[in-house]
Design an enzyme around this catalytic site. Structure first.
Site, PDB file in Angstrom:
ATOM      1  CG  HIS A 197      -1.844   1.125   1.437  1.00  0.00           C
ATOM      2  ND1 HIS A 197      -1.489   2.499   1.633  1.00  0.00           N
ATOM      3  CD2 HIS A 197      -3.083   1.131   1.253  1.00  0.00           C
ATOM      4  CE1 HIS A 197      -2.528   3.331   1.699  1.00  0.00           C
ATOM      5  NE2 HIS A 197      -3.585   2.539   1.573  1.00  0.00           N
ATOM      6  N   GLY A 198       1.838   1.206   0.985  1.00  0.00           N
ATOM      7  CA  GLY A 198       2.771   2.489   0.969  1.00  0.00           C
ATOM      8  C   GLY A 198       2.351   3.438   1.893  1.00  0.00           C
ATOM      9  CG  ASP A 199      -0.042   6.573   4.352  1.00  0.00           C
ATOM     10  OD1 ASP A 199       0.095   6.197   5.408  1.00  0.00           O
ATOM     11  OD2 ASP A 199      -0.357   8.043   3.915  1.00  0.00           O
ATOM     12  N   PRO A 200       0.026   2.351   4.986  1.00  0.00           N
ATOM     13  CG  PRO A 200       1.295   0.661   6.335  1.00  0.00           C
ATOM     14  CD  PRO A 200       1.320   1.913   5.236  1.00  0.00           C
ATOM     15  CG  ASN A 204      -4.748   6.059   4.262  1.00  0.00           C
ATOM     16  OD1 ASN A 204      -5.381   6.903   4.428  1.00  0.00           O
ATOM     17  ND2 ASN A 204      -3.280   6.095   4.295  1.00  0.00           N
TER      18      ASN A 204
END
Length: 273
Positions: A197-200, A204
Site C-alpha cells: 500500500h505504501g501508507d497503511p 486508509n
C-alpha cells in the site's frame, strides 16, 4: 509512531481553493481532512440532482514535492484492475497547486469513532485488508517500486535538512543519528515481495458496517516491497489509534506471527524516510 499533530479533520473555517470550487460545479463542499503538509481533502455532494454523485477532491499547494497527486492517480488506475480503490475522475495542476478527483466508495475510515469503539474488529479487518491487497496485486506486473533503496534517499534528505532524534518516535530517540542511519543500511532479508500500500495507516482502510474491508485509499506510495514494510507500519498505527496491544490483531487478521527484526527495521525506515 510519528503522526504529525496537525493532521486532522478540520473543525473550523477552511479556505476553499478556487479550483475546488470550480470542480464542484455548484455541489456542496465539505472539508474532511487536512494533512501535516497543508494538503486538503474535500467531499463534494450533488445536492441538486445533477447525477454526479459524491466525489472527493484532494488538493495540495504548488511546491509540495512530498505529495505527488499525478503519481497517485497513476497508481489508483493500475490497482483498480484487481482491488477496490476509488476510481479516478480527473486530475491536474496549475500555478496554485495540484488536484485529484475520485469517486466516493462505500465504507468509513477505520479511524472513525465507530471503529475506535470496536478496536479488535477494526484492527483485525485492517490486517485482513492488507492480506487481500498483497495477495491480489501482481508483483510481476507492477511498475512501481517502494523498496528500501528507493526510500533511503528520502531519509538522507531529511537528515540533511536537520532532522534528528528529537523528531523521531520515542522508541527511536535513544539512537544517535549515526546509529539509526547505519541500521537502515542493513535491512533484513526479504520475507515476501508484494505490492505494498505504501501508507497503511488506520485512516486508509475503509470498512463496511459489518467490519469487512470496503476499499483502500491514499495509494500515492504504492509499490513493490517486502510485505513487512506495510505490516510493521499498519500495526504500529493501530496501536497508536486504538491502544496498546492492538497491533497484535493486525497480525492476527493478516494471518502471520510478528517478526520483531523486520518490524523494528521498517518502523525505523518509516520514521526517518
Amino acid at each position: 509512531m510519528r503522526i504529525p499533530a496537525d493532521s486532522e479533520i478540520p473543525d473550523g473555517a477552511v479556505a476553499v481553493p478556487a479550483v475546488v470550487t470550480a470542480l464542484a460545479r455548484g455541489d456542496a463542499i465539505t472539508p474532511v481532512w487536512r494533512n501535516e503538509l497543508g494538503g486538503l481533502t474535500f467531499r463534494l455532494d450533488d445536492t441538486r440532482g445533477g447525477g454526479r454523485g459524491a466525489r472527493y477532491v484532494k488538493w495540495v499547494a504548488a511546491g509540495t514535492p512530498e505529495i505527488d497527486l499525478a503519481a497517485e492517480a497513476e497508481r489508483l488506475a493500475w490497482a483498480a484492475r484487481w482491488v477496490r480503490v476509488p476510481s479516478v475522475l480527473e486530475h491536474g495542476a496549475d500555478g496554485a497547486g495540484a488536484w485529484l478527483v475520485t469517486e466516493a466508495v462505500p465504507g468509513v475510515p477505520a479511524v472513525d469513532r465507530r471503529w475506535a469503539a470496536d478496536p479488535v474488529v477494526a484492527a483485525t479487518a485492517i490486517g485482513r485488508g492488507l492480506r487481500l491487497l498483497h495477495d491480489s496485486l501482481p508483483v510481476a506486473e507492477c511498475p512501481f517500486d517502494w523498496g528500501v533503496p528507493r526510500r533511503l534517499p528520502r531519509a538522507d534528505e531529511r537528515i540533511a535538512d536537520g532532522e534528528g532524534p528529537a523528531d523521531w518516535a520515542p522508541e527511536h530517540q535513544r539512537l544517535t543519528l549515526a546509529e539509526a542511519r547505519a541500521r537502515l543500511d542493513a535491512p533484513p532479508p526479504i520475507d515476501r515481495l508484494v505490492v505494498c500500500h505504501g501508507d497503511p495507516c488506520v485512516p486508509n482502510t475503509l470498512l463496511h458496517d459489518d467490519g469487512t474491508v470496503a476499499a483502500h485509499v491514499d495509494l500515492g506510495s504504492l509499490g513493490v516491497a517486502d510485505r513487512w514494510a506495510d505490516l510493521a507500519v499498519g500495526a504500529w498505527s493501530a496501536e497508536q489509534d486504538y491502544g496498546p496491544g492492538c497491533d497484535s490483531w493486525v497480525y492476527e487478521g493478516y494471518g502471520i506471527e510478528p517478526d520483531q527484526e523486520r518490524i523494528a527495521y521498517y518502523r525505523l525506515l518509516w520514521d526517518l524516510a
